[in-house]
Design an enzyme around this catalytic site. Structure first.
Site: not given
Ligand SMILES: [Mg+2]
Length: 356
Positions: A10, A106-107
């Site tokens: 993350d 973003d993960e």
């Molecule tokens: Mg994040």
């Protein structure tokens, strides 16, 4: 099934960090992404760097409030093209580590089972990912490690930024069971309220609740949520690239779980006919053929695929591969969604040329 090892990577304050990475003069400064093109003091906060978060700024807060909390913040206009570019670089890098499932911009989940089986400790792999992303992109990330996707996700949330938390099932339970349901990934506010009415307040309460009682409160979802509370969620990564990769597919959701192979393969035949006519129209062959399915309505899609050297657009070839994938992975197993996806396309003319 042998136990898998899954990381959830993350990125920390992704949007704000990307601006800092692009312009190093912004590093270690309070950055707020937000405002409108006409007035940077209007609208809501889209993202904030840790330096701004430390002053009490959070996402969705009004810009006006945020600037009261952090008057010296540097305001940056959002730039989605830039975020997508960074996201692609990150995902391409993670794909080298192991099969990935992109969870959001973003993960991503990374399956490191094979690397661990070959003798590399999960912490070594996680630290390597953190070091490379920092050295090459000046971006920080937090990583959670566990044997299921949800447990890895919840582990990653424990320590931010730059954290690494590894929880095996027992540790997951002893850490999370005393905590409130709001800490359980997948349990929203409404579900929490429903469960509270039945004296289920903590993740541990949910874990030891009577399954039949849960089914009455939440329907089939109750069973799934209890599994998550026990650290036993899904460990199956949906590795099909949703974005950026051209895929054509068809799928169908059933109103009742079915394991009727005749019905499903019949459906597969119809789907293949449709997909093949689209391939032929575009003069393409598919290099990768995948079946997608869900065993429960609430879970993400699973997939199994075959990749061919030269690709095909022949319905009979495609059907025999789908049949093989189905027999090997789903025979006798009730499913609630079935579909076929084709990807990894090659042009027919190119294949003919390479034959010479
Ligand atoms: Mg994040």
């Amino acid at each position: 099934m042998p136990k898998r090892t899954i990381l959830l990577v993350d990125m920390n304050s992704f949007f704000a960090s990307v601006h800092q990475a692009e312009d190093p003069s912004l590093l270690n400064k309070p950055i707020i992404v937000g405002g409108t093109p006409n007035n940077k003091y209007k609208g809501k906060v889209i993202a904030a760097s840790y330096e701004a978060k430390d002053k009490g700024v959070y996402t969705t807060m009004s810009m006006y409030e945020a600037l009261k909390k952090c008057p010296n913040a540097i305001i940056v206009e959002r730039d989605h093209t830039l975020y997508s570019r960074y996201s692609k670089i990150i995902m391409d890098f993670l794909r080298v580590i192991g099969p990935i499932e992109i969870a959001s911009i973003d993960e991503a989940y990374v399956d490191i089972t094979e690397r661990v089986a070959n003798g590399t400790a999960p912490i070594k792999i996680a630290k390597y990912i953190q070091e490379i992303l920092w050295a090459k992109l000046t971006l920080g990330c937090s990583i959670g490690c566990s044997s299921t996707k949800t447990s890895a996700k919840m582990a990653a949330d424990i320590k931010k930024p730059f954290g690494y938390v590894h929880l095996e099932q027992l540790q997951f339970c002893s850490f999370f069971h005393p905590q409130k349901l709001s800490k359980l990934h997948g349990c929203g506010k409404k579900t929490e309220e429903k469960l509270n009415k039945h004296n289920i307040y903590t993740i541990g309460d949910l874990a030891k609740a009577d399954p039949l009682h849960l089914k009455l409160i939440l329907g089939v979802r109750g069973e799934w949520l209890q599994k998550v509370a026990l650290g036993k969620g899904s460990d199956n990564l949906n590795t099909i690239r949703e974005k950026g990769d051209k895929t054509i597919g068809k799928e169908k959701t059933f109103s009742q779980p079915t394991s009727d192979s005749e019905e499903i393969l019949d459906l597969a035949k119809k789907m293949i006919e449709l997909l093949c006519s689209r391939l032929t129209n575009k003069n393409l062959r598919a290099g990768t053929i995948a079946i997608v399915y869900k065993k429960h309505w609430e879970e993400g899609r699973h997939s199994k695929s075959i990749t061919l050297k030269h690709g095909t657009s022949n319905p009979e070839d495609l059907y025999s591969m789908v049949e093989k994938l189905y027999e090997e992975n789903l025979s006798e197993i009730p499913i609630v969604l079935f579909g076929i996806r084709l990807s990894n396309f090659r042009e027919n003319s190119f294949i003919q040329l390479t034959l010479f």
